[in-house]
Scaffold this active site. Structure first.
Site, PDB file in Angstrom:
ATOM      1  N   HIS A   1      47.296  27.788  32.693  1.00 23.40           N
ATOM      2  CA  HIS A   1      46.711  29.135  32.717  1.00 23.40           C
ATOM      3  C   HIS A   1      47.488  30.136  31.879  1.00 23.40           C
ATOM      4  O   HIS A   1      47.009  31.239  31.640  1.00 23.40           O
ATOM      5  CB  HIS A   1      46.621  29.634  34.164  1.00 23.40           C
TER       6      HIS A   1
ATOM      7  N   ASP B   1      49.777  37.093  27.321  1.00 25.70           N
ATOM      8  CA  ASP B   1      48.979  36.728  28.501  1.00 25.70           C
ATOM      9  C   ASP B   1      48.130  35.507  28.162  1.00 25.70           C
ATOM     10  O   ASP B   1      47.570  35.446  27.062  1.00 25.70           O
ATOM     11  CB  ASP B   1      48.038  37.904  28.855  1.00 25.70           C
TER      12      ASP B   1
HETATM   13  P1  ADQ Z   1      47.205  36.816  36.224  1.00 17.83           P
HETATM   14  O1  ADQ Z   1      48.483  36.917  35.471  1.00 17.83           O
HETATM   15  O2  ADQ Z   1      47.285  37.171  37.632  1.00 17.83           O
HETATM   16  O3  ADQ Z   1      46.575  35.364  36.047  1.00 17.83           O
HETATM   17  P2  ADQ Z   1      44.639  38.096  35.237  1.00 17.83           P
HETATM   18  O4  ADQ Z   1      43.932  37.095  34.418  1.00 17.83           O
HETATM   19  O5  ADQ Z   1      44.517  39.457  34.655  1.00 17.83           O
HETATM   20  O6  ADQ Z   1      46.191  37.823  35.427  1.00 17.83           O
HETATM   21  O7  ADQ Z   1      43.993  38.073  36.673  1.00 17.83           O
HETATM   22  C1  ADQ Z   1      44.229  39.057  37.568  1.00 17.83           C
HETATM   23  C2  ADQ Z   1      43.177  39.009  38.679  1.00 17.83           C
HETATM   24  O8  ADQ Z   1      43.746  39.642  39.801  1.00 17.83           O
HETATM   25  C3  ADQ Z   1      41.913  39.732  38.294  1.00 17.83           C
HETATM   26  O9  ADQ Z   1      40.793  39.106  38.849  1.00 17.83           O
HETATM   27  C4  ADQ Z   1      42.124  41.111  38.921  1.00 17.83           C
HETATM   28  O10 ADQ Z   1      40.946  41.741  39.328  1.00 17.83           O
HETATM   29  C5  ADQ Z   1      42.982  40.784  40.113  1.00 17.83           C
HETATM   30  N1  ADQ Z   1      43.854  41.932  40.371  1.00 17.83           N
HETATM   31  C6  ADQ Z   1      44.845  42.410  39.605  1.00 17.83           C
HETATM   32  N2  ADQ Z   1      45.370  43.525  40.152  1.00 17.83           N
HETATM   33  C7  ADQ Z   1      44.677  43.761  41.280  1.00 17.83           C
HETATM   34  C8  ADQ Z   1      44.716  44.770  42.288  1.00 17.83           C
HETATM   35  N3  ADQ Z   1      45.542  45.791  42.215  1.00 17.83           N
HETATM   36  N4  ADQ Z   1      43.868  44.667  43.324  1.00 17.83           N
HETATM   37  C9  ADQ Z   1      43.013  43.650  43.376  1.00 17.83           C
HETATM   38  N5  ADQ Z   1      42.911  42.703  42.460  1.00 17.83           N
HETATM   39  C10 ADQ Z   1      43.735  42.744  41.425  1.00 17.83           C
HETATM   40  C11 ADQ Z   1      46.963  34.140  35.395  1.00 17.83           C
HETATM   41  C12 ADQ Z   1      47.368  34.253  33.917  1.00 17.83           C
HETATM   42  C13 ADQ Z   1      46.256  34.938  33.117  1.00 17.83           C
HETATM   43  C14 ADQ Z   1      44.951  34.174  33.297  1.00 17.83           C
HETATM   44  C15 ADQ Z   1      44.668  33.913  34.758  1.00 17.83           C
HETATM   45  C16 ADQ Z   1      43.473  32.976  34.946  1.00 17.83           C
HETATM   46  O11 ADQ Z   1      48.589  34.978  33.791  1.00 17.83           O
HETATM   47  O12 ADQ Z   1      46.596  35.001  31.733  1.00 17.83           O
HETATM   48  O13 ADQ Z   1      43.888  34.934  32.743  1.00 17.83           O
HETATM   49  O14 ADQ Z   1      45.780  33.323  35.426  1.00 17.83           O
HETATM   50  O15 ADQ Z   1      43.643  31.799  34.236  1.00 17.83           O
END
Ligand code: ADQ
Length: 464
Positions: free
Chosen positions: A158, A367
């Site tokens: 990921h 990311d």
């Molecule tokens: P993350 O690093 O966690 O994931 P991201 O892909 O942006 O990053 O996912 C975050 C998720 O958490 C989103 O669905 C978002 O809505 C939720 N989220 C974030 N902050 C929040 C908050 N304050 N309240 C509620 N929900 C919140 C890892 C990798 C990424 C990759 C994903 C999926 O680091 O690059 O995209 O896995 O593969």
């Protein structure tokens, strides 16, 4: 249809609402996959015990069977806080300066991967497909093979795969990659990470690599590597559009910002997300346009994560200090230019917040993908969409090329693009959004799962 056995570090029990928030994008994506293919989801419960017992707790919730183990405290320290999050996570996000190379961490990592293999192997039936997730469990496929598991096993990373020159700083890097060659399919978020991996295999391992098909051959084994860009669960996310919860959240934000333009950032509190750098860019914007502090408000939602690790405590303190400085200099009795909120929200509330915000600021330093960028696009009003400002170093930038792409390290570049976003005519906002939404809608999490699983099942002949 063959059963799917999904294995990841943590398992989110489906009924736990908002669980995706705390655990990042992975949880939401996997629940969607499991709802579709019956099967089981195996991983760590998140609970710590004094000694590992080997007991597997099986439960069924909302059509998904989960099987979890508890881990011993010292295993969590070395495997999770240690090797996974203090060695691999920073290194794979190009942060060699934050990477810790402790021999104990490496040992703990191998030990816990062995415990995972020992606990999950008895649950795997002969026709199952096994899908292992992420950097915590890279050697798991090889550990399962050593126990005689002959099933098709796939692995999806990921997070980014770093360039060879950085990756070779990892002690025993060859050993880690040789375990990966025991999988049948290896997936990355995009071509950049895939190319780095193929480069390593060719250059450092002497493998035969077919760049076109992603086939890697070494010592008589063949494995297929490919990019599978992850997406959001589009239908589910859009089901919030008319919910009371989303509308209320949207109203709440709009009422509190009144005639000011809202700009939003939603991130886990992690140094890879570029938060202090983002605040510097916003500070630069206000320095250049002090009058704008009256009509632009930035809302940063950032729940803490991995709080046991020093670098995470540091980032939190740094962010609070930078936000405080700007607010101290630019607040008035009736306005505060930056609102920094340290908690999570439900997906419906986030939908409402995104929709109420005319600018989405997603500026990670690095990311794997970044699902927040895609959620922001999905939540926009088609008749009056907002503008996405996106880091060119997010995996998502390879798909969302109609966003305003920025260098997240440059406060000037960020400030400049905030200005462009504020002044962008409605016709251009719409034209850009109409292209962005096609990618977000079509390249969704179902497509991701289907593409990966059909390759794992051996149904696809060649990607070409
Ligand atoms: P993350 O690093 O966690 O994931 P991201 O892909 O942006 O990053 O996912 C975050 C998720 O958490 C989103 O669905 C978002 O809505 C939720 N989220 C974030 N902050 C929040 C908050 N304050 N309240 C509620 N929900 C919140 C890892 C990798 C990424 C990759 C994903 C999926 O680091 O690059 O995209 O896995 O593969």
């Amino acid at each position: 249809m063959n059963r799917l056995v999904v294995i990841s570090n943590r398992v989110a029990v489906p009924k736990a609402r908002g669980a995706a928030g705390a655990q990042g994008g992975l949880a939401g994506a996997l629940q969607a996959a499991l709802r579709k293919h019956r099967g089981i989801w195996f991983g760590w419960s998140g609970e710590e015990v004094d000694e590992f017992t080997g007991q597997v707790n099986v439960q069924e919730n909302d059509g998904v069977t989960t099987a979890v183990i508890d881990l011993a405290t010292h295993d969590v320290e070395e495997y999770y806080n240690g090797y996974a999050n203090s060695t691999l996570w920073p290194l794979f996000h190009y942060r060699i300066d934050l990477t810790e190379y402790e021999r104990e961490f490496g040992r703990g990592y191998e030990r816990v991967n062995e415990l995972f293999a020992e606990s999950v192997a008895p649950l795997i039936e002969p026709d199952d497909m096994v899908w292992v997730h992420d950097y915590h469990l890279i050697p798991l496929g090889e550990r399962l093979r050593a126990r005689g598991v002959k099933n098709r096993i796939g692995f999806f990373l990921h997070i980014p795969w770093p360039p060879t020159r950085l990756f070779v700083s990892l002690p025993f890097h060859e050993r880690l990659v040789s375990t990966m060659l025991e999988y049948d399919v290896i997936g990355f978020q995009n071509n950049e990470w895939l190319e780095s991996f193929l480069h390593y295999c060719r250059k450092e391992m002497g493998a035969e690599v077919d760049e076109k098909t992603g086939e890697i051959a070494l010592n008589g084994r063949k494995v297929r590597a490919r990019a599978y860009p992850i997406g959001i669960d589009y239908d589910r996310f859009m089901s919030h559009a008319h919910s009371g919860e989303a509308r209320q959240a949207q109203q709440r934000l709009m009422a509190s910002t009144r005639h000011r333009t809202a700009m939003i950032g939603v991130d886990r509190l992690d140094y890879s997300k570029g938060l202090p750098e983002r605040i510097d860019g916003i500070g630069r914007f206000f320095d250049n346009h002090p009058e704008r502090a009256r009509d632009l408000v930035y809302i940063q939602i950032a729940p803490p994560s991995r709080e046991d690790i020093g670098s995470y405590q540091h980032i939190r303190a740094e962010l609070e200090q930078k936000t405080g400085q700007i607010n101290g200099a630019r607040s008035d009795v009736d306005l505060v230019p930056i609102r920094y909120v340290n908690r999570g929200y439900s997906q419906a509330e986030l939908f409402g917040f995104y929709r109420a915000s005319k600018i989405g600021l997603v500026t990670p330093l690095r990311d794997g993908m970044n699902l927040v960028a895609k959620e922001y696009v999905a939540a926009q009003d088609p008749d009056d969409p907002g503008v996405l400002i996106l880091s060119r170093f997010a995996g998502a930038a390879q798909q969302l090329t109609d966003a305003l792409l920025v260098n997240p390290y440059s406060p000037d570049d960020l400030a400049h693009h905030i200005q462009i976003a504020l002044e962008m005519p409605a016709s251009e906002r719409k034209a850009r959004w109409e292209k962005l939404i096609v990618s977000v809608r079509e390249e969704n999490v179902n497509r991701w799962t289907e593409d990966f699983v059909s390759d794992l099942a051996g149904e696809t002949v060649s990607a070409g």
